[in-house]
Design a protein around this motif. Sequence first.
Motif, PDB file in Angstrom:
ATOM      1  N   THR A  39       0.833  -1.210   0.000  1.00 39.30           N
ATOM      2  CA  THR A  39       0.000   0.000   0.000  1.00 39.30           C
ATOM      3  C   THR A  39       0.867   1.260   0.000  1.00 39.30           C
ATOM      4  N   VAL A  40       1.930   1.238   0.785  1.00 40.90           N
ATOM      5  CA  VAL A  40       2.821   2.399   0.838  1.00 40.90           C
ATOM      6  C   VAL A  40       3.476   2.614  -0.529  1.00 40.90           C
ATOM      7  N   GLU A  41       3.835   1.510  -1.169  1.00 39.48           N
ATOM      8  CA  GLU A  41       4.476   1.580  -2.481  1.00 39.48           C
ATOM      9  C   GLU A  41       3.601   2.325  -3.495  1.00 39.48           C
ATOM     10  N   LYS A  42       2.294   2.080  -3.402  1.00 36.63           N
ATOM     11  CA  LYS A  42       1.376   2.626  -4.407  1.00 36.63           C
ATOM     12  C   LYS A  42       0.812   3.991  -4.047  1.00 36.63           C
ATOM     13  N   ASN A  43       0.945   4.402  -2.783  1.00 38.97           N
ATOM     14  CA  ASN A  43       0.270   5.639  -2.348  1.00 38.97           C
ATOM     15  C   ASN A  43       1.208   6.564  -1.583  1.00 38.97           C
ATOM     16  N   PRO A  44       1.082   7.864  -1.819  1.00 41.15           N
ATOM     17  CA  PRO A  44       1.942   8.805  -1.084  1.00 41.15           C
ATOM     18  C   PRO A  44       1.561   8.919   0.396  1.00 41.15           C
ATOM     19  N   VAL A  45       0.277   8.743   0.709  1.00 40.09           N
ATOM     20  CA  VAL A  45      -0.173   8.852   2.095  1.00 40.09           C
ATOM     21  C   VAL A  45      -0.976   7.611   2.460  1.00 40.09           C
ATOM     22  N   CYS A  61      -7.078   8.714   0.803  1.00 36.89           N
ATOM     23  CA  CYS A  61      -5.962   7.768   0.831  1.00 36.89           C
ATOM     24  C   CYS A  61      -6.410   6.474   1.520  1.00 36.89           C
ATOM     25  N   PRO A  62      -5.706   5.375   1.261  1.00 41.67           N
ATOM     26  CA  PRO A  62      -6.123   4.101   1.862  1.00 41.67           C
ATOM     27  C   PRO A  62      -5.960   4.074   3.383  1.00 41.67           C
ATOM     28  N   VAL A  63      -6.825   3.302   4.041  1.00 42.11           N
ATOM     29  CA  VAL A  63      -6.763   3.135   5.493  1.00 42.11           C
ATOM     30  C   VAL A  63      -6.542   1.656   5.786  1.00 42.11           C
ATOM     31  N   LEU A  64      -5.482   1.345   6.496  1.00 36.17           N
ATOM     32  CA  LEU A  64      -5.227  -0.039   6.898  1.00 36.17           C
ATOM     33  C   LEU A  64      -5.524  -0.188   8.371  1.00 36.17           C
ATOM     34  N   THR A  65      -6.183  -1.267   8.728  1.00 37.73           N
ATOM     35  CA  THR A  65      -6.494  -1.469  10.142  1.00 37.73           C
ATOM     36  C   THR A  65      -5.758  -2.695  10.654  1.00 37.73           C
ATOM     37  N   VAL A  66      -5.070  -2.513  11.753  1.00 39.73           N
ATOM     38  CA  VAL A  66      -4.290  -3.592  12.358  1.00 39.73           C
ATOM     39  C   VAL A  66      -4.858  -3.852  13.754  1.00 39.73           C
ATOM     40  N   ASN A 109       9.225  11.560  -4.038  1.00 39.94           N
ATOM     41  CA  ASN A 109      10.216  11.013  -3.096  1.00 39.94           C
ATOM     42  C   ASN A 109       9.859  11.140  -1.618  1.00 39.94           C
ATOM     43  N   LEU A 110       8.579  11.260  -1.324  1.00 38.63           N
ATOM     44  CA  LEU A 110       8.186  11.301   0.093  1.00 38.63           C
ATOM     45  C   LEU A 110       6.974  10.409   0.352  1.00 38.63           C
ATOM     46  N   LYS A 111       7.080   9.634   1.419  1.00 40.65           N
ATOM     47  CA  LYS A 111       5.934   8.834   1.867  1.00 40.65           C
ATOM     48  C   LYS A 111       5.508   9.350   3.235  1.00 40.65           C
ATOM     49  N   VAL A 112       4.211   9.495   3.404  1.00 40.40           N
ATOM     50  CA  VAL A 112       3.693   9.927   4.704  1.00 40.40           C
ATOM     51  C   VAL A 112       2.761   8.855   5.241  1.00 40.40           C
ATOM     52  N   LEU A 113       2.989   8.476   6.490  1.00 41.84           N
ATOM     53  CA  LEU A 113       2.079   7.537   7.150  1.00 41.84           C
ATOM     54  C   LEU A 113       1.496   8.225   8.378  1.00 41.84           C
ATOM     55  N   ILE A 114       0.211   8.040   8.554  1.00 43.68           N
ATOM     56  CA  ILE A 114      -0.427   8.631   9.726  1.00 43.68           C
ATOM     57  C   ILE A 114      -1.033   7.515  10.533  1.00 43.68           C
ATOM     58  N   LEU A 131      -0.162  17.849  10.119  1.00 39.71           N
ATOM     59  CA  LEU A 131      -1.086  17.240   9.156  1.00 39.71           C
ATOM     60  C   LEU A 131      -1.354  18.195   7.997  1.00 39.71           C
ATOM     61  N   GLY A 132      -1.574  19.471   8.346  1.00 38.61           N
ATOM     62  CA  GLY A 132      -1.808  20.482   7.311  1.00 38.61           C
ATOM     63  C   GLY A 132      -0.587  20.661   6.416  1.00 38.61           C
ATOM     64  N   LEU A 133       0.587  20.686   7.031  1.00 39.10           N
ATOM     65  CA  LEU A 133       1.818  20.875   6.254  1.00 39.10           C
ATOM     66  C   LEU A 133       2.099  19.669   5.355  1.00 39.10           C
ATOM     67  N   MET A 134       1.827  18.465   5.880  1.00 37.76           N
ATOM     68  CA  MET A 134       2.071  17.252   5.094  1.00 37.76           C
ATOM     69  C   MET A 134       1.216  17.247   3.832  1.00 37.76           C
ATOM     70  N   LYS A 135      -0.007  17.733   3.969  1.00 40.30           N
ATOM     71  CA  LYS A 135      -0.905  17.751   2.818  1.00 40.30           C
ATOM     72  C   LYS A 135      -0.315  18.594   1.678  1.00 40.30           C
ATOM     73  N   ARG A 136       0.336  19.710   2.059  1.00 40.98           N
ATOM     74  CA  ARG A 136       0.967  20.544   1.047  1.00 40.98           C
ATOM     75  C   ARG A 136       2.256  19.907   0.526  1.00 40.98           C
ATOM     76  N   LEU A 137       3.031  19.348   1.484  1.00 37.95           N
ATOM     77  CA  LEU A 137       4.345  18.813   1.143  1.00 37.95           C
ATOM     78  C   LEU A 137       4.245  17.635   0.167  1.00 37.95           C
ATOM     79  N   ILE A 138       3.220  16.831   0.381  1.00 36.67           N
ATOM     80  CA  ILE A 138       3.022  15.659  -0.470  1.00 36.67           C
ATOM     81  C   ILE A 138       2.894  16.057  -1.941  1.00 36.67           C
ATOM     82  N   LYS A 139       2.243  17.191  -2.174  1.00 38.82           N
ATOM     83  CA  LYS A 139       2.071  17.639  -3.563  1.00 38.82           C
ATOM     84  C   LYS A 139       3.410  18.050  -4.163  1.00 38.82           C
ATOM     85  N   ARG A 140       4.254  18.656  -3.342  1.00 38.82           N
ATOM     86  CA  ARG A 140       5.544  19.128  -3.857  1.00 38.82           C
ATOM     87  C   ARG A 140       6.567  18.005  -4.000  1.00 38.82           C
TER      88      ARG A 140
END
Length: 700
Positions: free
Chosen positions: A16-22, A172-177, A150-155, A137-146
């Motif tokens: 999932t991380v491979e395919k998605n930025p967040v 973005c996808p949600v994984l539940t563990v 080369n950046l992965k964000v996990l929350i 969280l707000g900054l990550m949303k902007r950073l991801i676009k820029r």
Amino acid sequence: MADLPIVRFEEKIIETVEKNPVVVVIGETGSGKSTQLSQMLYKRGYAKSGMIAVTQPRRVAAVSVSRRVAQEQNVRLGEEVGYAIRFEDRTSEKTHIKYLTDGVLLRESLFNPELNQYSVIILDEAHERSLNTDILLGLMKRLIKRRQSNLKVLITSATLDGGKVSRFFSDCPVLTVPGELFPVEIVHISERPKNYVEASLKTAIDIHVREPEGDILIFLTGQDDIEKLVLKLEEKIQSLQEGSCLDALILPLHGSLPPEMQVRVFSPPPPNCRRFIVSTNIAETSLTVDGVVYVIDSGYVKQRQYNPSTGMYSLEVVQISKVQAKQRAGRAGRTRPGKCYRLYPSMVYHDDFLDATVPEIQRSSLAGTVLYLKSLDLADMDILKFDFLDSPSIESLEDALKQLYLVDAIDENGSITSLGRKMAELPLEPSLSRTLLEANELDCLSQALTVVSMLSAETTLLPAPSKSSEKKRKHTPSNLPDGSGLGDHIQLLQIYEQWYQTDYNIDWCKENNLQVRGMVFVRDVRKQLSQIMHKIAKGSLDVQTSKRRRDSQQEYRILRKALFIGYANQLAERSIRHNGYRPLGFKSELVQVHPSSVLKADEDGMLPNYVVYHELIVTSRPFMRNVCAVEMRWVAPILAKLEKLNVFKLSGGSSQPDKQIQEVTLNVEKKEIATIQSPEDRDSRIQAARERFLARKGQK
DNA sequence: GAGCACTGC
């Protein structure tokens, strides 16, 4: 790698991380998300072009989790795996996995907005919704676009509302563990008790008499109730027939306990003994007590709230949220199946409780946050439209702009000033950073550094007096200096200078009832601030000693001037006849100087005409805490500025603010404009009042 | 004349 639930999901997570930025990862306590996610990503090569950062809301967590990961990786802490918290950076060029507090990451982002040193950023414990996490969280949303390539964000979050975060990050996808908690049986009381201290007592004794061994954790709201319940439990247990049940050990737990009392909850109980831990919400997240099998949840919490229209903080007992209730219950299932007794009906839980706690960003003054965001120079940035997961009210943002304008951090169009940029670099709230910069100009930087550092730790300096120690304190009057009558800031300066003269003697703190922990913290803060100010300092940064001091009154006067400039947004005017004050620039309300203040009245019992204050807090009444006397002649320029204030312009004029809201915030200023025409008029009015005052004094 | 939960740069 440890055998934790999350390990079974490794393939799915990586894919999932491979395919998605967040990616959002929901994992209950014990899932292993804090320690394992970073290692999984490291193993798959994600640290090749940058470090893997994992943020934590608390310092202890950053340290302890990184220590565990270093152990599991079989490396030395500070090398491949390290951590960074305030005052302490244990990372090196070798570091691939870095644990850090979210505050440290925000500060790093100030100097490197792209955060290029990281290839992965994991925001852990996002469900706690700390002010800093929300900004990130707000900054990550902007950073991801820029940095999409080369950046992965996990929350990661412990609660189930991943949907909201996912929507925030464009679905973005949600994984539940699953977590590794034992089942906890929930018992609701049928009717809400009138007195929850009594209800907790009864429930606790019932458990003690009927249930098998296992510690009891009781959640109350504050020190007062905790001390009451501890006394009652002791009485009640003594009256129980000896040998009829287990022995009992009763332990209070709250933030103002000295550390040696707090750590008592970590030592295991003697055999055949049940512990009763009576706690604030400190045991909800910050401290984990082992051995708890039963939880008693009062359903309340004490919460600090900021009101942007009055500029006042209040500390209120409020109902907890469902998230908090679940968190509290979970504390019973860490070692084996447990039970949670809720002192409220399940209907109240379902119908009355909020789903989640109101995030801190909606309960705080945002002056510091807004200044921080302004200093980042984000493209097409409109502060009123910044994309927060939960937006603060417009009123709160406008209040922040107004405050920043008054301390010269932004100009009348809302653009950050060069002064504002320097202020943002200091790890202080805007009034205090403004004070430091002004002190640098007025040549009292050393003193200002001390005061500002003392204020950074203020609440943890003087030990919270409990009911039992009150009498003792009255019989042993303090030998501490009194601020020369000029107020609490000057007293804080004098206290620290005395401590300095004892060569930072710890025993001196103890003798004077100052919290050692707090004073050491002050020393660290002062050192850090000195390092930052060093580049631009015009005078000495070292603590002054009385030997070198010629005229302390003159010195204090200059310092008070610097404080006045810094606290331009926290200025209050005394009423002519009595000692009530009116804070200027807010919806008018009468406030008093807090009785703990050392500010002195004159021979007629009158306090200074003008003071600046550090904080307005509503307890039994509205009080100003930490006040400093200022001179009348300093005041006029600030009044003029208040009159000129135009919130619409400050907000950039790009968005049409709600008219009604604007009128509320401008209420006071409009009144001022109606009664006086110019600063000079104002000056003469002050002068007239002063003369009346002196004439009356002469009569006596 | 009063009393304050918890974090963090």
